[in-house]
Design an enzyme around this catalytic site. Structure first.
Site, mmCIF file in Angstrom:
data_model
loop_
_atom_site.group_PDB
_atom_site.id
_atom_site.type_symbol
_atom_site.label_atom_id
_atom_site.label_comp_id
_atom_site.label_asym_id
_atom_site.label_seq_id
_atom_site.Cartn_x
_atom_site.Cartn_y
_atom_site.Cartn_z
ATOM 1 N N GLU A 1 55.754 49.063 -40.051
ATOM 2 C CA GLU A 1 55.716 48.276 -38.812
ATOM 3 C C GLU A 1 54.284 48.157 -38.311
ATOM 4 O O GLU A 1 53.601 49.177 -38.179
ATOM 5 C CB GLU A 1 56.506 49.018 -37.736
ATOM 6 C CG GLU A 1 57.936 48.612 -37.625
ATOM 7 C CD GLU A 1 58.560 49.143 -36.347
ATOM 8 O OE1 GLU A 1 58.378 50.338 -36.034
ATOM 9 O OE2 GLU A 1 59.236 48.367 -35.670
ATOM 10 N N SER B 1 60.597 54.636 -32.312
ATOM 11 C CA SER B 1 60.159 54.533 -33.702
ATOM 12 C C SER B 1 61.038 55.383 -34.621
ATOM 13 O O SER B 1 61.705 56.325 -34.175
ATOM 14 C CB SER B 1 58.704 54.987 -33.816
ATOM 15 O OG SER B 1 58.633 56.345 -33.467
ATOM 16 N N TRP C 1 58.284 51.309 -24.974
ATOM 17 C CA TRP C 1 57.437 50.579 -24.039
ATOM 18 C C TRP C 1 57.454 49.071 -24.232
ATOM 19 O O TRP C 1 56.845 48.339 -23.475
ATOM 20 C CB TRP C 1 55.990 51.075 -24.101
ATOM 21 C CG TRP C 1 55.422 51.259 -25.499
ATOM 22 C CD1 TRP C 1 55.240 52.448 -26.142
ATOM 23 C CD2 TRP C 1 54.978 50.247 -26.412
ATOM 24 N NE1 TRP C 1 54.720 52.241 -27.405
ATOM 25 C CE2 TRP C 1 54.547 50.892 -27.588
ATOM 26 C CE3 TRP C 1 54.899 48.855 -26.364
ATOM 27 C CZ2 TRP C 1 54.050 50.200 -28.696
ATOM 28 C CZ3 TRP C 1 54.415 48.161 -27.470
ATOM 29 C CH2 TRP C 1 53.988 48.846 -28.613
ATOM 30 N N GLU D 1 68.265 53.268 -32.201
ATOM 31 C CA GLU D 1 67.788 51.899 -32.473
ATOM 32 C C GLU D 1 66.312 52.035 -32.793
ATOM 33 O O GLU D 1 65.490 52.173 -31.884
ATOM 34 C CB GLU D 1 67.928 51.017 -31.226
ATOM 35 C CG GLU D 1 69.315 50.873 -30.683
ATOM 36 C CD GLU D 1 70.183 49.966 -31.508
ATOM 37 O OE1 GLU D 1 69.683 49.366 -32.479
ATOM 38 O OE2 GLU D 1 71.371 49.873 -31.182
ATOM 39 N N LYS E 1 64.943 58.209 -19.800
ATOM 40 C CA LYS E 1 63.578 58.729 -19.973
ATOM 41 C C LYS E 1 62.744 57.584 -20.528
ATOM 42 O O LYS E 1 62.734 57.335 -21.732
ATOM 43 C CB LYS E 1 63.606 59.914 -20.943
ATOM 44 C CG LYS E 1 62.496 60.917 -20.798
ATOM 45 C CD LYS E 1 61.093 60.383 -20.954
ATOM 46 C CE LYS E 1 60.631 60.192 -22.374
ATOM 47 N NZ LYS E 1 59.334 59.459 -22.472
ATOM 48 N N CYS F 1 60.802 44.779 -32.383
ATOM 49 C CA CYS F 1 61.395 45.346 -33.597
ATOM 50 C C CYS F 1 62.082 44.288 -34.464
ATOM 51 O O CYS F 1 62.363 44.543 -35.632
ATOM 52 C CB CYS F 1 62.369 46.449 -33.231
ATOM 53 S SG CYS F 1 63.552 45.909 -32.009
HETATM 54 P P1 NAD Z 1 58.142 55.961 -29.737
HETATM 55 O O1 NAD Z 1 59.081 56.479 -30.757
HETATM 56 O O2 NAD Z 1 56.748 56.380 -29.779
HETATM 57 O O3 NAD Z 1 58.670 56.312 -28.280
HETATM 58 C C1 NAD Z 1 59.976 55.974 -27.862
HETATM 59 C C2 NAD Z 1 60.425 56.954 -26.780
HETATM 60 O O4 NAD Z 1 60.565 58.244 -27.388
HETATM 61 C C3 NAD Z 1 59.413 57.122 -25.644
HETATM 62 O O5 NAD Z 1 60.112 57.269 -24.423
HETATM 63 C C4 NAD Z 1 58.714 58.422 -26.008
HETATM 64 O O6 NAD Z 1 58.192 59.081 -24.875
HETATM 65 C C5 NAD Z 1 59.841 59.218 -26.658
HETATM 66 N N1 NAD Z 1 59.382 60.248 -27.618
HETATM 67 C C6 NAD Z 1 58.273 60.231 -28.392
HETATM 68 N N2 NAD Z 1 58.204 61.364 -29.148
HETATM 69 C C7 NAD Z 1 59.310 62.098 -28.848
HETATM 70 C C8 NAD Z 1 59.826 63.353 -29.310
HETATM 71 N N3 NAD Z 1 59.182 64.071 -30.223
HETATM 72 N N4 NAD Z 1 60.988 63.791 -28.792
HETATM 73 C C9 NAD Z 1 61.667 63.053 -27.881
HETATM 74 N N5 NAD Z 1 61.231 61.867 -27.390
HETATM 75 C C10 NAD Z 1 60.066 61.391 -27.882
HETATM 76 O O7 NAD Z 1 58.300 54.361 -29.800
HETATM 77 P P2 NAD Z 1 57.470 53.297 -28.957
HETATM 78 O O8 NAD Z 1 56.123 53.261 -29.593
HETATM 79 O O9 NAD Z 1 57.618 53.546 -27.505
HETATM 80 O O10 NAD Z 1 58.271 51.945 -29.257
HETATM 81 C C11 NAD Z 1 58.074 51.184 -30.376
HETATM 82 C C12 NAD Z 1 59.129 51.514 -31.425
HETATM 83 O O11 NAD Z 1 60.430 51.240 -30.893
HETATM 84 C C13 NAD Z 1 58.996 50.644 -32.639
HETATM 85 O O12 NAD Z 1 59.179 51.410 -33.800
HETATM 86 C C14 NAD Z 1 60.140 49.637 -32.475
HETATM 87 O O13 NAD Z 1 60.579 49.067 -33.677
HETATM 88 C C15 NAD Z 1 61.172 50.466 -31.817
HETATM 89 N N6 NAD Z 1 62.150 49.593 -31.116
HETATM 90 C C16 NAD Z 1 63.379 49.414 -31.702
HETATM 91 C C17 NAD Z 1 64.302 48.566 -31.100
HETATM 92 C C18 NAD Z 1 65.651 48.331 -31.736
HETATM 93 O O14 NAD Z 1 66.511 47.756 -31.075
HETATM 94 N N7 NAD Z 1 65.886 48.764 -32.968
HETATM 95 C C19 NAD Z 1 63.983 47.934 -29.895
HETATM 96 C C20 NAD Z 1 62.721 48.145 -29.346
HETATM 97 C C21 NAD Z 1 61.816 48.999 -29.967
#
Ligand code: NAD
Length: 490
Positions: free
Chosen positions: A389, A239, A162, A260, A185, A294
């Site tokens: 984080e 995450s 998000w 990522e 997604k 991130c």
């Molecule tokens: P999140 O892991 O909660 O969600 C990411 C995506 O995964 C969402 O679309 C969510 O609906 C989906 N998801 C959640 N649980 C799932 C499951 N069990 N199975 C399959 N899909 C699932 O992360 P967030 O809170 O949306 O984003 C923040 C995180 O993203 C932070 O940890 C940040 O560091 C990371 N991030 C990394 C980068 C990078 O380039 N390394 C860039 C942006 C964000």
């Protein structure tokens, strides 16, 4: 009059369609009001999207790079024309300032233009004759010619977070530029611009089924995609915990994975650095996107001799940061994504170690999921503040004595994404850069990403690259074709 709330469906096979009768609310984090509803997709929606992506793969994989390149250039132009409207949707949905939303979309456009060119230049290491026979007169006769090709993998499911919804959706289209089809997604918090992107892709001429969007919860449809037998690869930006979960789920079908994940970037300031500049950048790079980044400067290490001076400069600069309506161009940061995120950030401050002290905290607007800009000094290496984080506008600063000590501390986290070194000494800059176990090291800067260079980390940040030619390679497999030269019996 009460404003009608849009009910949005999935975008599958070039059409708006959802079989699920359930919806999810989409909230504006600044007004705290529901601004749209999207499909809470179910099994049949997932199957429909996979079927469409699989069917379109058969012809999409045979298109030439030049054809695909034209679609990408058209899509980039359409985004360019529409960027004011799209930035407003992104800002309303995510809470980021309009200025940042525009910058994200402009970067996404540049990424697409890069993919348009780069997909025409994919190369492999070699092609040649590697097997031959020795004839009696010591002459050589080649028996075969080897060719190495890069082939698309198939249906790619791309699950996005998000914090940068539109920009990261654009990054994932690298997969499409090399002949894969995709199911995006988006996070259930921020699905709006990804749906817009897919509809614009149809306008740009992408055939139906090449770019599809499914909305819904990660726990439900993210899981279905990760285990689906006809999804060939899963690419997640999210995450570390979700990455670990998806890796387990994807093992049942041995899918290729691309992750990522989280980051915890050190920002290292030596006593010979330009201190004013370093302090300003440390604040800006900690609170970018309200700290929900991130690569944000998450751990600021400052050399002993200049520590107190640096803290003073950082407080001075932090006092100038304005929180408020993301549409106001004088505002620096907006709210956090959700109340849940606000509570999560607060929990870090509720559990500070004894030595860790809050030395500055800003005021926040009454409405919206705002978290105050907060400076904490003397963080401890083993505390959550340093190791986990936070994803909020918390600026964590501590001191160090020697180069060896700070390298050891900077590397002492689970993550391996971004880092920066601030010094006026070029030898030290390179020594420290060489020793840092992070895939991005900035010297006297923090944050810039460019379309031409790879982005993606190691350790608990995952594996795989977005951006650069390396992103395109991630979405291909290598095929060795061997042509026998003696089949005609000669
Ligand atoms: P999140 O892991 O909660 O969600 C990411 C995506 O995964 C969402 O679309 C969510 O609906 C989906 N998801 C959640 N649980 C799932 C499951 N069990 N199975 C399959 N899909 C699932 O992360 P967030 O809170 O949306 O984003 C923040 C995180 O993203 C932070 O940890 C940040 O560091 C990371 N991030 C990394 C980068 C990078 O380039 N390394 C860039 C942006 C964000």
């Amino acid at each position: 009059m009460k404003k009608e709330i849009n009910n949005l469906k999935n975008y599958i096979n070039g059409k708006w369609s959802s079989s699920s009768k359930h919806n999810l609310n989409v909230t504006n984090p600044f007004t705290e009001k529901v601004i749209a509803r999207v499909a809470d997709s179910d099994n049949s929606d997932v199957n429909l999207a996979v079927k469409a992506a699989k069917a379109s793969f058969e012809s999409w994989k045979t298109t030439t790079p030049a054809e695909r390149s034209l679609f990408f250039l058209k899509l980039a132009d359409l985004l360019e024309k529409d960027k004011e409207r799209l930035a407003k949707i992104e800002s309303d949905n995510q809470g980021k300032t309009l200025l940042l939303a525009k910058a994200d979309i402009e970067f996404g456009i540049d990424n697409l233009r890069f993919f348009a060119g780069a997909c025409r230049t994919l190369t492999t290491t070699s092609a040649g004759n590697y097997v031959d026979t020795h004839l009696s007169d010591n002459q050589h006769k080649p028996l075969g010619t080897s060719i190495l090709k890069r082939e698309p993998i198939g249906v790619v499911a791309a699950i996005t977070p998000w914090n940068y919804p539109m920009m990261i959706a654009c990054w994932k289209l690298a997969a499409v530029s090399v002949g894969n089809t995709i199911i995006l997604k988006p996070s259930s918090y921020t699905p709006l611009t990804t749906l817009e992107l897919a509809a614009l892709a149809t306008k740009a001429g992408f055939p139906n089924g090449v770019i599809n969007v499914l909305t819904g919860s990660g726990e439900k449809i993210g899981k279905m995609l990760a285990t689906h037998s006809e999804v060939d690869m899963i690419s997640l930006t999210g995450s570390t915990e979700t990455g670990m979960e998806i890796m387990k789920l994807a093992s049942s079908t041995l899918k290729k994975t691309h992750f990522e994940l989280g980051g915890k970037a050190p920002f290292i300031v030596f006593e010979d650095a330009n201190l004013e500049r370093a302090a300003k950048f440390a604040v800006d790079a900690s609170i970018v996107n309200s700290g929900q980044d991130c690569t944000a400067a998450a751990r600021i290490y400052v050399q002993n001799k200049v520590y107190e001076k640096f803290i003073g400069l950082a407080i001075n600069y932090a006092e100038k940061i304005k929180l408020g309506n993301p549409k106001d161009k004088n505002i620096n940061i907006g709210p956090l994504i959700s109340l849940r995120q606000k509570e999560r950030v607060q929990s870090f401050l509720d559990n500070l170690k004894k030595t860790e002290k809050v030395v500055y905290q800003s005021k926040i607007p009454k409405k919206g999921f705002f978290f105050p800009v907060t400076i904490v000094k003397d963080f401890e290496q083993k505390s959550n503040l340093c190791q986990r984080e936070i994803f909020g506008p918390v600026i964590a600063i501590t001191k160090f004595n020697t180069e060896e000590e700070v390298i050891m501390k900077a590397n002492d986290v689970d993550y391996g994404l971004a880092s920066s070194v601030w010094t006026g000494n070029v030898q030290r800059a390179f020594r420290v850069s060489n020793a840092l176990e992070f895939s991005e090291v900035w010297i006297n800067d923090h944050l810039p990403l460019v379309s031409e260079m790879p982005h993606g980390g190691l350790k608990h940040t995952g594996h795989g690259k977005d951006l650069g030619i390396y992103a395109l390679e991630e979405y291909t497999y290598l095929k060795h074709i061997y042509v026998g030269l003696t089949g005609d019996g000669k």
